[in-house]
Write a protein that holds these residues in place. Structure first.
Motif: not given
Length: 261
Positions: A12-19, A204-211
């Motif tokens: 999911x997004x830039x955070x997903x790519x970073x991890x 990002x897990x501190x989210x609602x399914x990434x949002x």
């Protein structure tokens, strides 16, 4: 011969790519991974994928990229889908849909992995029958690949389970994506097919399914549209590792993975 297959949940997004970039190399090393399959249909700001992101995800160490209902959200990806054999769209879309429906990946050990992506029809946009389309592809892949892995990109757990049981003994491993929530039901079915309903989300897990949490709650409470921006805290990679015997074509173990960056 044993193959260790790592399947990574929706990036999911830039955070997903970073991890992914931080965690994947050490995961591959620690578990002796032979093939990495990752769903990347949410990698571009949470929806779709671009040619630039396709290249960056591949550079992180992903062997095969799969897509789902957002496959064509960014139209610039179409030439990549048409020209490359390491990124696949769901097989049960229209025959006119651009991109390939299945792929064979040759591992460093010499064994090959046939990979199919299917999209669900329950609570999803219209698509062709996943059961029928999978049958047609399996006939071809079984002659070319040592083992077969099937991704089911779907909303309903019942539909994913039905497909897994239907494919028991036909495919080596079936895993679900799309809901962004990892399920705790990893198992080996009676005829030797490994299965997990959903492998979760990478981002990002501190989210609602990434949002972003606040805007999602506002939208749900008021019925007013708010931008569902990608969140940015508590980054984790989610997925599953299947250990598969190439002689029997059966899964020996399925292990859930959640790694923080």
């Amino acid at each position: 011969m044993k193959l260790n297959i790592l399947c990574i949940g929706d990036i999911v997004g830039r955070p997903g790519r970073e991890v992914l970039e931080k965690v994947l190399p050490q995961l591959k090393s620690a578990h002796g991974i032979d093939c990495v399959i990752a769903n990347a249909e949410n990698s571009a700001a949470g929806s779709g994928i671009t040619p630039k992101l396709y290249k960056s995800i591949k550079a992180c160490g992903v062997d095969i990229i799969t897509l789902g209902d957002h496959a064509y959200k960014r139209r610039e990806i179409v030439p990549i889908l048409e020209e490359n054999r390491d990124i696949i769209r769901p097989a049960n879309l229209s025959r006119s849909a651009p991109g390939c429906a299945e792929v064979i990946f040759n591992t460093a050990k010499g064994a090959s992995v046939g990979i199919i992506s299917l999209i669900g029809r329950v609570f999803m946009q219209p698509a062709n029958c996943p059961f029928e389309h999978c049958d047609n592809i399996l006939g071809r892949l079984k002659k070319q690949a040592d083992i077969i892995v099937v991704e089911v990109h779907g909303e309903a757990t019942s539909e994913k389970a039905a497909l897994a049981h239907y494919l028991d003994g036909k495919a080596s491993f079936v895993f679900g994506t799309h809901t962004h929530v990892q399920t705790a039901d990893e198992r080996i079915l009676p005829k030797g097919t490994g299965f997990i309903t959903d492998i979760g989300m990478t981002g990002p897990f501190h989210s609602i399914i990434g949002r972003d949490i606040e805007n999602v709650i506002k939208s749900m409470r008021t019925q007013v549209n708010f931008p569902f921006d990608v969140a940015g805290e508590d980054l984790r990679l989610s997925g599953a590792i299947a250990v598969i015997d190439t002689a029997s074509k059966k899964t020996e173990s399925v292990t859930r993975v959640i790694e923080k960056s």
